[in-house]
Design a protein around this motif. Structure first.
Motif, short mmCIF file in Angstrom:
data_model
loop_
_atom_site.label_atom_id
_atom_site.label_comp_id
_atom_site.label_asym_id
_atom_site.label_seq_id
_atom_site.Cartn_x
_atom_site.Cartn_y
_atom_site.Cartn_z
N SER A 34 0.85 -1.20 0.00
CA SER A 34 0.00 0.00 0.00
C SER A 34 0.88 1.24 0.00
O SER A 34 0.60 2.21 -0.72
CB SER A 34 -0.90 0.04 1.23
OG SER A 34 -1.64 -1.14 1.31
N GLY A 35 1.93 1.18 0.80
CA GLY A 35 2.84 2.32 0.86
C GLY A 35 3.48 2.61 -0.48
O GLY A 35 3.54 3.75 -0.92
N PHE B 20 -9.20 -1.98 -5.93
CA PHE B 20 -9.80 -0.89 -5.16
C PHE B 20 -9.24 0.48 -5.54
O PHE B 20 -9.99 1.37 -5.95
CB PHE B 20 -9.66 -1.20 -3.66
CG PHE B 20 -10.07 -0.07 -2.77
CD1 PHE B 20 -11.33 0.49 -2.86
CD2 PHE B 20 -9.16 0.48 -1.86
CE1 PHE B 20 -11.71 1.55 -2.05
CE2 PHE B 20 -9.52 1.53 -1.05
CZ PHE B 20 -10.80 2.07 -1.14
N PRO B 21 -7.91 0.72 -5.46
CA PRO B 21 -7.41 2.04 -5.87
C PRO B 21 -7.56 2.30 -7.37
O PRO B 21 -7.83 3.44 -7.78
CB PRO B 21 -5.94 2.02 -5.45
CG PRO B 21 -5.58 0.59 -5.33
CD PRO B 21 -6.82 -0.14 -4.93
N LEU B 23 -9.90 1.23 -9.45
CA LEU B 23 -11.28 1.61 -9.76
C LEU B 23 -11.58 3.01 -9.23
O LEU B 23 -12.30 3.79 -9.88
CB LEU B 23 -12.25 0.57 -9.19
CG LEU B 23 -13.74 0.79 -9.51
CD1 LEU B 23 -13.97 0.88 -11.01
CD2 LEU B 23 -14.58 -0.33 -8.93
N THR B 24 -11.02 3.34 -8.08
CA THR B 24 -11.21 4.69 -7.54
C THR B 24 -10.66 5.73 -8.52
O THR B 24 -11.31 6.75 -8.79
CB THR B 24 -10.50 4.82 -6.18
OG1 THR B 24 -10.95 3.77 -5.33
CG2 THR B 24 -10.78 6.16 -5.53
N ILE B 25 -9.48 5.48 -9.05
CA ILE B 25 -8.87 6.41 -10.01
C ILE B 25 -9.70 6.47 -11.29
O ILE B 25 -9.88 7.54 -11.87
CB ILE B 25 -7.41 6.01 -10.31
CG1 ILE B 25 -6.55 6.21 -9.06
CG2 ILE B 25 -6.84 6.82 -11.47
CD1 ILE B 25 -5.17 5.57 -9.14
N MET B 26 -10.24 5.32 -11.71
CA MET B 26 -11.07 5.30 -12.92
C MET B 26 -12.34 6.13 -12.71
O MET B 26 -12.78 6.85 -13.61
CB MET B 26 -11.43 3.87 -13.31
CG MET B 26 -10.28 3.07 -13.89
SD MET B 26 -9.49 3.86 -15.31
CE MET B 26 -10.58 3.37 -16.64
N ILE B 27 -12.93 6.03 -11.54
CA ILE B 27 -14.15 6.80 -11.26
C ILE B 27 -13.82 8.29 -11.17
O ILE B 27 -14.51 9.14 -11.75
CB ILE B 27 -14.83 6.30 -9.97
CG1 ILE B 27 -15.35 4.86 -10.18
CG2 ILE B 27 -15.97 7.23 -9.55
CD1 ILE B 27 -15.90 4.20 -8.93
N PHE B 189 -22.58 -0.40 -4.68
CA PHE B 189 -21.99 -1.66 -4.21
C PHE B 189 -21.01 -1.36 -3.08
O PHE B 189 -21.03 -2.02 -2.03
CB PHE B 189 -21.26 -2.36 -5.36
CG PHE B 189 -20.55 -3.63 -4.93
CD1 PHE B 189 -21.19 -4.85 -5.00
CD2 PHE B 189 -19.25 -3.59 -4.46
CE1 PHE B 189 -20.54 -6.02 -4.60
CE2 PHE B 189 -18.58 -4.74 -4.06
CZ PHE B 189 -19.25 -5.97 -4.14
N PHE B 190 -20.18 -0.36 -3.31
CA PHE B 190 -19.14 -0.01 -2.33
C PHE B 190 -19.76 0.31 -0.97
O PHE B 190 -19.29 -0.19 0.06
CB PHE B 190 -18.33 1.17 -2.85
CG PHE B 190 -17.25 1.63 -1.92
CD1 PHE B 190 -16.07 0.91 -1.80
CD2 PHE B 190 -17.41 2.78 -1.15
CE1 PHE B 190 -15.07 1.33 -0.94
CE2 PHE B 190 -16.42 3.20 -0.29
CZ PHE B 190 -15.25 2.47 -0.18
#
Lengths: 263, 238
Positions: A34-35, B20-21, B23-27, B189-190
Motif C-alpha cells: 500500500s505504501g 480498489f485504488p 477503480l477509484t482512479i477510474m471513477i 456496491f461499495f
C-alpha cells in the motif's frame, strides 16, 4: 548450544503462533505494498509536465502512456471500418456550433478571395478555388459526429472525398508522407492527421451541410469532416494544407489532449 | 480451541486490493470526462429528481475543467483495471473458485432469507460455505459489471474500429449511458460492501488480507480434516 538450537527447530508452532506469524507477514506485505502504491501515485501526481512542443500540457508519464496507447489501438485501424451512416431524416436541422477558435475575430478573411493553399516541396504552393473543388465528384455523409466532450449529433455533410481530391491533384507523392497538417487562414487553429485517416473513405473536404453551403460558423467555405476522429480534428475553414513525416502542430494536443484522438 | 481455516487465495486477495485504488482512479478521472457533457439525471414526469451532478459536488472534488487530464488518467489506468480483472477471471476460472462464487439454482430464493436475516427480521441464516447466497449474487454481479465497463468503455472509446461492439452495446449513446450507470452501480456496491464488512467483523476482514479465518471450536483436541475443503455442491443441505 547445538542441542538447544535443534530443540528450537523441532518445537511445532502453536495455533496462536501460526496466526501471529501469518498475520505479521500478510499485514506487513499489505502495508508495504500500500505504501509503495501511495508513493507511486504521488510520483505520478508530482510528475512534471512534458516539454511543450508538438504536444504539451500533460504530465510527462501520462503523455508517454497516451502515445503508447495510440500505437496499440492503431493496430485496429482499418479503412474497411466505416462509421455508421444514417438516413437523411435523422440528420439534425440545427448543427451544433461548439467552438469558433481560428475563425472568429478573423477580420482579414475575405471569402471571395479564399483559396486553399497546398504547400508542396521547394516552397511551392498550389492554390485551389472553391469552384474547382465543387467541380469534383461530390460525396455525402450522414453520420454521428462525436465531440471529445462527450456529446454527439447526427449531421449531414457534403463535399469531396479527401482521397479523391488528393488523387485528382496528383498529390500521391505527398501522401506517402506520414501526416497531413491543416490550418485556418489566420493560423490560429491547426490539426495534424495521420495519413491513414486522411485516406479513410469517409473523410471529406466539406462545402455543404444539409444540402446548403456551409455557414460561416461551421467553417465556410471549406472544412474538414473526418468521422474517424473526435470533433476537435474536424478543422473549420481550411486555409493551408501541408504534408510531413513528423507530427504537424495540433491545437488541442498542445492543450494536453491525446494527439491521436481517433475513434 | 482455535483452528485456522483457509478462506481466500492469494490471487483473489491481490486482485481485490489492486482493484480498489485502480477503480477509484477510474471513477475519479471518469468524473473529469463526464463533467464535460454532464447530460444525465433521473426525472419522473418532467420533474428532475437527481441531476448528475450538482455544482457543489463538482466543486468539492475539483472536477470542472479537467477533461484532458481526466482522459489521460483514464486511458492509462484502464490498462491496470483490465489486466487486473483478467488476472482475477483467469484465476477464478482455472482454480475452480467460480464454483464457490456463481449463484446456484436456489441462491436467488436463499438471498431473500439472507437479507431478512441481515435486517434482523429472521433469526437463522441458510447454511453456507465460503459465500452465502446474497454474496454469490453480489460478487458475481460485480464481476459481470466489471466486464461490462470494459466492453462499454471500449465501445465508446473506439466506436468506429469496434463498430460491432458499439452495436452490441446498443449504439454509442446507449453504451455511454451503460458505462455511466455501471459506475453508479460500483458506488452503491461499495457503500453496502463497506457496511457489510464492518458488520461481519475483524475475522472476516482479516481473511481478505491474510487469507484465513480463525474458528473457535468447542470440542477439545480432535484431528481436523484438511483446512482446504473440497467444494461440495450439496453444501446448502448440510
Amino acid at each position: 548450544m547445538e542441542t538447544n538450537k535443534q530443540k528450537k527447530v523441532k518445537v511445532p508452532l502453536t495455533i496462536e503462533q501460526k496466526i501471529k506469524r501469518r498475520n505479521f507477514i500478510s499485514f506487513g506485505a499489505f502495508f508495504a505494498l500500500s505504501g509503495s502504491a501511495v508513493a507511486g501515485w504521488k510520483w505520478l501526481l508530482d510528475a512534471p509536465d512534458e516539454t511543450a512542443g508538438i504536444t504539451g500540457n500533460a504530465k510527462a508519464p501520462l503523455r508517454r502512456a497516451l502515445n503508447k496507447t495510440e500505437l496499440f489501438f492503431r493496430n485496429f485501424f482499418s479503412n474497411n471500418h466505416l462509421v455508421k451512416t444514417y438516413p437523411e431524416s435523422r440528420a439534425a436541422k440545427n448543427i451544433r456550433v461548439n467552438s469558433l477558435i481560428g475563425i472568429e475575430d478573423d477580420e482579414d478573411f475575405d471569402p471571395t478571395n479564399w483559396k486553399l493553399a497546398i504547400k508542396l516541396q521547394n516552397q511551392k504552393t498550389l492554390n485551389i478555388s472553391i469552384e474547382e473543388i465543387k467541380a469534383l465528384p461530390k460525396t455525402e455523409i450522414i453520420f454521428d459526429f462525436k465531440c471529445v466532450e462527450g456529446w454527439d449529433q447526427i449531421q449531414h455533410w457534403g463535399g469531396v472525398k479527401l482521397s479523391d481530391f488528393l488523387e485528382h491533384y496528383k498529390l500521391n507523392e505527398q501522401t506517402k508522407q506520414r501526416y497531413m497538417g491543416l490550418e485556418t487562414p489566420n493560423g490560429e487553429y491547426y490539426v495534424g492527421l495521420e495519413m491513414e485517416c486522411v485516406l479513410h473513405p469517409q473523410t471529406l473536404l466539406a462545402y455543404e451541410m444539409n444540402n446548403q453551403p456551409i455557414s460561416n460558423d461551421h467553417g465556410a467555405p471549406l472544412r474538414l469532416i473526418v468521422p474517424v476522429k473526435y470533433g476537435i480534428k474536424n478543422l473549420k475553414r481550411i486555409g493551408t494544407m501541408s504534408f510531413s513525416y513528423t507530427r504537424p502542430r495540433d491545437y488541442w494536443a498542445e492543450q494536453g489532449y491525446d494527439y491521436y484522438s481517433g475513434l | 480451541m482455535k483452528i485456522i481455516k483457509e478462506k481466500h487465495a492469494f490471487l483473489m486477495r491481490w486482485t481485490h486490493w489492486v482493484n480498489f485504488p485502480v477503480l477509484t482512479i477510474m471513477i475519479w478521472s471518469g468524473l473529469f470526462i463526464y463533467w464535460a457533457n454532464d447530460a444525465y439525471g433521473i426525472s419522473i414526469f418532467g420533474f428532475t429528481l437527481i441531476k448528475f451532478f450538482p455544482q457543489w459536488f463538482y466543486d468539492y472534488f475539483h472536477i470542472p475543467g479537467r477533461l484532458a487530464e481526466g482522459m489521460a488518467y483514464h486511458f492509462l489506468f484502464m490498462w491496470f483495471f483490465f489486466i487486473n480483472g483478467l488476472l482475477y477471471l483467469a484465476y477464478t476460472i482455472f482454480s475452480g473458485a467460480w464454483r464457490e462464487l456463481i449463484p446456484k439454482r436456489n441462491s436467488f430464493k436463499e438471498a431473500w432469507l439472507v437479507l431478512l436475516h441481515d435486517l434482523h427480521i429472521r433469526k437463522t441464516i441458510p447454511p453456507q460455505k465460503k459465500y452465502n447466497a446474497a454474496q454469490r449474487i453480489a460478487y458475481t454481479a460485480i464481476i459481470v459489471m466489471g466486464i461490462g465497463s470494459v466492453l462499454t468503455g471500449l465501445a465508446i472509446y473506439k466506436p468506429v474500429q469496434f463498430y460491432w461492439l458499439c452495436w452490441l452495446c446498443g449504439g454509442y449513446h446507449f453504451a455511454r449511458i451503460l458505462h455511466f450507470t455501471l459506475t453508479i452501480g460500483y458506488v452503491l456496491f461499495f457503500v453496502i460492501h463497506i457496511i457489510q464488512v464492518i458488520l461481519a467483523g475483524w475475522n472476516n476482514f482479516r481473511s481478505v488480507i491474510s487469507g484465513f479465518e480463525v474458528i473457535n471450536t468447542k470440542t477439545e483436541i480432535k484431528p481436523e480434516p484438511s483446512p482446504v475443503e473440497k467444494t461440495d455442491e450439496q453444501d446448502g443441505n448440510k
